[in-house]
Write an enzyme that holds these catalytic residues in place. Structure first.
Site, short mmCIF file in Angstrom:
data_model
loop_
_atom_site.label_atom_id
_atom_site.label_comp_id
_atom_site.label_asym_id
_atom_site.label_seq_id
_atom_site.Cartn_x
_atom_site.Cartn_y
_atom_site.Cartn_z
N HIS A 181 75.76 -23.02 -10.81
CA HIS A 181 77.54 -23.24 -11.24
C HIS A 181 77.64 -22.65 -12.63
O HIS A 181 78.46 -21.52 -12.40
CB HIS A 181 77.58 -24.88 -11.07
N ASP A 204 80.45 -28.69 -15.22
CA ASP A 204 79.67 -27.92 -14.28
C ASP A 204 80.26 -27.95 -12.89
O ASP A 204 80.15 -26.86 -12.30
CB ASP A 204 78.21 -28.69 -13.91
N HIS A 205 80.76 -29.13 -12.39
CA HIS A 205 81.24 -28.93 -11.06
C HIS A 205 82.61 -28.19 -10.80
O HIS A 205 82.89 -28.01 -9.48
CB HIS A 205 81.24 -30.79 -10.30
N GLU A 263 72.94 -28.14 -21.57
CA GLU A 263 71.75 -28.83 -21.24
C GLU A 263 70.84 -27.58 -20.48
O GLU A 263 71.60 -26.72 -19.97
CB GLU A 263 72.15 -29.62 -19.77
N HIS A 285 74.46 -39.63 -16.48
CA HIS A 285 74.38 -39.64 -15.31
C HIS A 285 74.69 -40.71 -14.20
O HIS A 285 74.29 -41.69 -14.37
CB HIS A 285 72.67 -39.36 -14.85
N GLY A 286 75.73 -40.36 -13.34
CA GLY A 286 76.34 -41.12 -12.57
C GLY A 286 77.17 -42.32 -13.18
O GLY A 286 77.62 -43.30 -12.10
N HIS A 346 75.63 -27.04 -18.24
CA HIS A 346 73.97 -27.02 -17.73
C HIS A 346 73.92 -25.64 -17.29
O HIS A 346 74.40 -25.15 -16.17
CB HIS A 346 73.58 -28.13 -16.71
N ARG A 350 83.22 -20.16 -3.16
CA ARG A 350 83.89 -18.91 -2.23
C ARG A 350 83.84 -17.72 -3.26
O ARG A 350 84.45 -16.71 -2.85
CB ARG A 350 85.39 -19.35 -2.43
N THR A 364 70.95 -32.27 -8.23
CA THR A 364 71.37 -32.57 -9.54
C THR A 364 70.01 -32.84 -10.13
O THR A 364 69.08 -33.20 -9.55
CB THR A 364 72.44 -33.53 -9.56
N THR A 365 70.11 -33.19 -11.64
CA THR A 365 68.92 -33.62 -12.43
C THR A 365 68.66 -35.00 -11.86
O THR A 365 69.50 -36.08 -11.98
CB THR A 365 69.32 -33.40 -13.91
N ARG A 369 71.87 -23.48 -15.45
CA ARG A 369 70.45 -23.56 -14.90
C ARG A 369 69.72 -22.02 -14.68
O ARG A 369 70.44 -21.16 -14.71
CB ARG A 369 70.79 -24.06 -13.42
N GLY A 414 80.45 -36.45 -15.71
CA GLY A 414 80.92 -34.98 -15.34
C GLY A 414 81.62 -35.49 -13.82
O GLY A 414 82.85 -35.37 -13.55
#
Ligand code: PXP
Length: 238
Positions: free
Chosen positions: A49, A8-9, A69, A190-191, A42, A17, A99-100, A44, A212
């Site tokens: 993203h 995602d990131h 996701e 997550h994390g 994900h 941009r 984020t989630t 969304r 991620g």
């Protein structure tokens, strides 16, 4: 333990941009070459993203497995049925969040998740529910026939003391064991990062981690190959 990468990131950076680079699909294909077990995105509702072009190209091009996701909402359920990822992970989604932020409340929304699971499974898509390491939520997930759970590791990742980290890891260990007994597959995420994974890999009942941010961030400094391979090496020590 297996390792799927959430890209995602890469799309977040691209969209900052309104450009076409960096491309999350290219990143995913590179990560596959370096040995990840799957790709996670994900989609969304606000498309902040990942977009549909990314999802459809990934479906066409990746050779491992695709974990989508998504929130349990009609528009995205229809897209999932059309794209046919191997796995859908249902997550809570709020417009304001960065984020989630936590797991699903399956217990209080049992009909919604039961119905969504049925709709996706009808299309041969396995379904995972992203939940806290809470035995009651896990029972509810099993009751409505989820295939997997994904245990939310945010509290573990953000623990502010060794004691809190130890306690939360123990909670996740018990949750994973309980889920396995009920016949559920167990993912987690997550994390998670290069430091907290050193302890996390002890958890024998966790089949797969979804990571991620830490790996994408490290890619900027050391390159995609090194960042991905370092995490693979760590996970394979499990
Ligand atoms: N699993 C779920 C359900 C998520 O929502 C996320 C974040 O998108 C991740 C795993 C990966 O989290 P991180 O980017 O912090 O590794």
């Amino acid at each position: 333990m297996k390792f799927s990468i959430n890209v995602d990131h890469v799309a977040t950076l691209r969209n900052a941009r309104g450009e076409v680079q960096p491309d999350p699909v290219t990143y995913a294909l590179m990560a596959e070459q370096f040995g990840v077990d799957g790709i996670v995105v994900h989609l969304r509702e606000d498309r902040r993203h990942i977009n549909e072009r990314d999802l459809r190209l990934l479906r066409e091009l990746i050779t491992t497995k695709l974990d989508l996701e998504m929130a349990a909402v009609n528009e995205i359920i229809e897209i999932a049925k059309d794209v046919q990822p191997e796995l859908v992970t249902l997550v809570p989604e709020k417009r304001q969040e960065l984020t989630t932020e936590g797991g699903l409340n399956v217990i209080d929304n049992i009909e919604l998740y039961k119905n969504t699971i049925e709709r996706l499974q009808e299309s041969d898509i396995a379904v995972s529910l992203f939940i806290e390491p809470d035995l009651n939520q896990i029972d509810a997930a099993a009751e409505i026939n989820a295939d997997f759970i994904e245990i939310h590791t945010g509290v573990y990742a953000n623990a502010s003391s060794e004691e809190e980290s130890f306690d939360e890891l123990e909670r996740i260990r018990q949750a994973a064991k309980h889920a396995k007994k009920l016949g559920l597959g167990v993912n987690a995420g997550h994390g998670l990062n290069y430091l907290n994974m050193k302890e996390f890999i002890q958890l024998k009942d966790v089949d797969e981690v979804s990571i991620g941010q830490a790996v994408i961030a490290r890619s900027i400094f050391v390159g995609v190959e090194q960042a991905v391979k370092e995490m693979i090496d760590l996970v394979k020590r499990a």
